[in-house]
Design a protein around this motif. Sequence first.
Motif, short mmCIF file in Angstrom:
data_model
loop_
_atom_site.label_atom_id
_atom_site.label_comp_id
_atom_site.label_asym_id
_atom_site.label_seq_id
_atom_site.Cartn_x
_atom_site.Cartn_y
_atom_site.Cartn_z
N GLU A 7 0.83 -0.95 0.13
CA GLU A 7 0.22 -0.45 -0.34
C GLU A 7 0.63 0.93 -0.19
O GLU A 7 0.33 2.17 -0.52
N LEU B 18 -2.64 7.80 2.75
CA LEU B 18 -2.13 6.46 3.23
C LEU B 18 -2.32 6.58 5.04
O LEU B 18 -1.21 7.49 5.55
N PRO C 123 -6.06 2.98 3.01
CA PRO C 123 -5.55 3.48 2.00
C PRO C 123 -6.62 4.28 1.37
O PRO C 123 -7.90 4.41 2.14
#
Length: 308
Positions: free
Chosen positions: A164, A175, A232
């Motif tokens: 991610e 993030l 995310p």
Amino acid sequence: MNGFDADRDVYRTLLESTKAIPWKIDWHSMTFSYIGPQIETLLGWSPDSWVSVNDWVERMHPEDRERVVGFCVSQSQAGTDHEADYRALTRDGDYVWIRDVVHVVRNEEGGVESLVGFMFDISERKHTEQQLIRLQKELEELSYKDGLTGIANRRMFDATLEQEWNDARRRCQPLALILLDIDNFKEYNDHFGHLQGDDCLRTVARILSRAATRPRDFVGRFGGEEFALILPESDARAARTVAERCRQLLTEQALPHPAALATPTVTLSLGVSSLVPGEQDCPLAFIESVDRLLYRAKQSGRNRIEAG
């Protein structure tokens, strides 16, 4: 009967006494000039029903057809011996795994004259392979799963964060990371015992899984009584909302904790942060910064969120 006919009969007897199914196709007419009688035992189709290559194609599983036919035709045109695995339709409507081993016969000019080969029943082998693949997948899943809580483990956390992180940096997306800890968990274990402590960990894991609702949201056990959420495409505000949802859901659960000093129920302390990863940033430093926020929440009285 002359010697040639006798030899031919011997060869045919030998061929037809094996489990392998011999066959021959004339290249120019694309018709079967021979197929062993064993084909009827295996698939139920009589040998005389195998007239042209189309019969072979039409009795192949639709999912295998394009791949296998394209491969076999190209290899045969190139004059290359080859093998192909596919599922063949039986007369009863079932499918049997077949391996076709093909030899290309050339004429004096070097052109393809015919194809000869053997069909082998490899159903048992394929069944074993599929069982091994399923077992390997299950073992892989277990290696990424926390045995106590059933959610992802630290190994999966590390792999997911790396993936991610790279995605967020490439796409310039935020993030978020939440690290949280069960307050006074040592005292909980001392009071109720480790078996009930394990039940508490499982309950918290289920609650966190309810709080993270999007498909890509990650929930895992970071270690001991500490958990982690990777969110995310979540800015600081969205991450704090999820963190508050975690805390509120556990409050509503009202797990008794008589040994806690501040509240009579199990609570959480949480550290929350979000960033858009840049080239100079690294995941480890990000984890450490969120861990410091979690420590601040613990030092500031517990049952609270510290965001940065």
